[in-house]
Design an enzyme around this catalytic site. Structure first.
Site, mmCIF file in Angstrom:
data_model
loop_
_atom_site.group_PDB
_atom_site.id
_atom_site.type_symbol
_atom_site.label_atom_id
_atom_site.label_comp_id
_atom_site.label_asym_id
_atom_site.label_seq_id
_atom_site.Cartn_x
_atom_site.Cartn_y
_atom_site.Cartn_z
ATOM 1 N N HIS A 77 1.867 -11.905 -8.074
ATOM 2 C CA HIS A 77 0.614 -12.364 -7.463
ATOM 3 C C HIS A 77 -0.535 -11.410 -7.774
ATOM 4 C CE1 HIS A 77 0.796 -9.539 -3.981
ATOM 5 N NE2 HIS A 77 2.086 -9.778 -3.957
ATOM 6 N N ASP A 79 -3.489 -10.924 -5.978
ATOM 7 C CA ASP A 79 -4.217 -10.279 -4.885
ATOM 8 C C ASP A 79 -3.485 -9.046 -4.384
ATOM 9 O OD1 ASP A 79 -2.230 -12.130 -3.916
ATOM 10 O OD2 ASP A 79 -3.042 -11.897 -1.904
ATOM 11 N N ASP A 116 1.760 -3.161 -5.216
ATOM 12 C CA ASP A 116 2.204 -4.458 -4.692
ATOM 13 C C ASP A 116 1.053 -5.435 -4.863
ATOM 14 O OD1 ASP A 116 3.119 -6.618 -3.237
ATOM 15 O OD2 ASP A 116 2.828 -5.673 -1.293
ATOM 16 N N GLU A 146 -1.284 -14.358 -2.095
ATOM 17 C CA GLU A 146 0.075 -14.199 -1.568
ATOM 18 C C GLU A 146 0.068 -13.466 -0.248
ATOM 19 O OE1 GLU A 146 4.020 -12.124 -1.036
ATOM 20 O OE2 GLU A 146 1.984 -11.303 -1.203
ATOM 21 N N GLU A 147 -0.835 -12.506 -0.104
ATOM 22 C CA GLU A 147 -0.789 -11.599 1.040
ATOM 23 C C GLU A 147 -1.300 -12.213 2.340
ATOM 24 O OE1 GLU A 147 0.846 -9.054 0.866
ATOM 25 O OE2 GLU A 147 0.712 -8.086 -1.072
ATOM 26 N N ASP A 170 8.355 -8.778 -7.625
ATOM 27 C CA ASP A 170 7.584 -8.414 -6.431
ATOM 28 C C ASP A 170 8.446 -7.785 -5.344
ATOM 29 O OD1 ASP A 170 5.416 -8.192 -4.703
ATOM 30 O OD2 ASP A 170 5.566 -10.255 -3.996
ATOM 31 N N HIS A 457 1.030 -1.826 1.685
ATOM 32 C CA HIS A 457 0.108 -2.338 2.715
ATOM 33 C C HIS A 457 -0.494 -1.214 3.554
ATOM 34 C CE1 HIS A 457 2.156 -6.598 2.747
ATOM 35 N NE2 HIS A 457 1.888 -6.144 1.533
#
Length: 485
Positions: A77, A79, A116, A146-147, A170, A457
């Site tokens: 992904h 983003d 990520d 995705e997030e 991922d 994150h």
């Protein structure tokens, strides 16, 4: 690009990661990175298309001798989670990520790194660029958002992809092959409250919770890390005995990130200042002692400020604080089918109080659909008892493991041959797009793997250089072993 990063191997992967990290790419604002990827594919002379929601697909013919192999879809992904430390001056909308090397780790300067899922994207870009790597027909799928909802995966229609096998790049442990993941659902609670004028003689304080590690609300939820919203609420609960009044509160930001910081403005009567501060220090000391082993940098600060003119009514305030206290946070149940796997959890991710409105955001996850909804309903009941209106949204399915998968057997065999040990075949508590993609492509055989990433994150996010080398070697060998059609 940082000179140290430029010298890392595999050079094509790191160069592409640096190019990608120069492009701002927050979830739901991916216009620039979509254009970047479209230009990348077109510049290579490859078939490049964008679907109606913004996912980018790039196809590359097989290398010589591999034309009759099954087509492989490589998926990551575009983003990334945008998080920074409160003292870090950084504008994600215009600045590229500032990277540096510390030993075996590539890190960012006070922000998330974007490994990520930028490392997966960079590896796919390197394969599309390569002229000397043996591979079957390749199809690159770069999804958006995705997030914060997986809307790219949800929006990808059937019939667009042509691959027989999907390699999702991922995951965050280089000795794992993932064959399953948790589903999730957003639980949002909202209510209004009457604003009352502050009482003459009240004094004001600002309370700050900071210094927490934060982290991925799925992969890190079992670690017992501090949740800033729960910690703040515990401090506010202690203030109920002193006629404390909340004026404003802001904790956490993203549902899929364990909240690291929270700030609150409160008023209290001057006559109760001394006893209130003594109780605050006592409770703060208890919290620090409880979390010391996992959160040694935790700070709980209280500072005198100008009293607020408007505060929350006592009735709403009591229900709000008690509702947060009762709401489950963290691991709810461990899997009975897979040892060590978190089955069901909740992240009390966001709490905001301002201008007569309260907003609470949670992300509930589970590898069992009924258990996911059971916890979501428990949260709904808790918040409704506290006078909130509750809605469910953003639900996405889990990915059911297939232990008889052909590509799983191939990846296990390759890993064991390359690294002289067996990989760990697992299901994870994070949300991967495989389950969603499988709804429109049920015949596609899927596995997920990636390099070792820590602190995803959060501003502590980092990726292991040696692990990226291992991941790259593993990926190239898998592509050599893809079976014929």
């Amino acid at each position: 690009m940082n000179k140290e990063i430029a010298q890392l191997e595999p050079s094509l992967v790191w160069t592409n990661f640096a190019r990608l990290n120069a492009v701002p790419r927050p979830s739901k604002k991916e216009e620039r990175v979509i254009a970047f990827m479209m230009d990348f594919g077109s510049g290579l002379g490859l078939e490049t298309l964008k679907d109606e929601v913004g996912n980018v697909v790039i196809r590359k013919p097989a290398s010589a001798g591999f034309e009759n192999k099954k087509m492989v879809t490589l998926q990551s992904h575009l983003d990334m989670v945008h998080q920074k430390n409160s003292e870090t001056e950084f504008d994600f909308d215009v600045q590229g990520i500032q990277m540096h090397l510390e030993g075996d780790w590539v890190k960012a300067a006070g922000t998330t790194l974007g490994a990520d899922n930028g490392m997966g994207v960079a590896a796919i870009m390197a394969l599309l660029q390569s002229t000397d790597i043996a591979h079957p027909p390749l199809e690159a799928l770069f999804t958006i958002d995705e997030e914060t909802g997986m809307t790219g995966a949800f929006g990808l229609k059937g019939g667009i992809l042509k691959g027989d096998i999907l390699l999702n790049l991922d995951t965050e442990e280089d000795d794992e092959i993932d064959i399953g993941c948790a589903g999730g659902i957003d639980v949002t609670a909202k209510r209004s409250y009457n604003q009352k004028s502050s009482v003459h003689g009240d004094i004001g304080f600002e309370i700050k919770v900071s210094g927490l590690k934060g982290g991925h609300s799925g992969m890190d939820i079992h670690k017992g890390l501090g949740n800033a919203n729960k910690i703040m609420n515990r401090l506010l609960f202690a203030g109920l005995s002193y006629n404390m009044r909340i004026a404003a509160l802001n904790g956490g930001s993203l549902r899929n990130a364990i909240p690291r910081e929270s700030q609150a403005l409160i008023n209290i009567n001057k006559s109760q200042e001394k006893s209130f501060l003594a109780t605050f220090e006592e409770v703060a000391g208890d919290i620090k002692a409880e979390l010391h082993d996992v959160e040694p940098e935790l700070r709980l600060d209280i500072t005198a400020v100008k009293p607020s003119k408007k505060v929350m009514g006592l009735g709403a305030q009591g229900k709000f604080i008690k509702g947060i206290y009762a709401a489950h946070n963290g691991v709810y149940a461990m899997s009975t089918a897979i040892s060590g796997l978190v089955e069901t959890s909740n992240n009390l991710a966001k709490v905001k109080v301002a201008n007569g409105e309260i907003h609470i955001g949670c992300l509930t996850r589970s590898s069992v659909e009924t258990a996911k909804m059971d916890l979501a309903q428990a949260l709904k009941a808790t918040f409704e008892l506290a006078g909130f209106e509750v809605e469910f949204s953003g639900a996405y399915p889990g990915w059911n493991p297939n232990p008889n998968s052909e590509i799983l057997k191939i990846t296990e065999k390759v890993y064991t041959r390359l690294f002289s040990e067996e990989p760990r075949v697992v299901a994870c508590h994070a949300g991967l797009e495989c389950g969603i993609l499988g709804q429109n492509y049920p015949e596609m055989d899927m596995v997920s793997f990636g390099p070792t990433i820590r602190g995803a994150h959060s501003p502590d996010e980092r990726v292991s250089v040696s692990s990226v080398q291992k991941f790259w070697k593993f990926l190239l060998e898998i592509l050599k072993e893809i079976p014929s059609k």
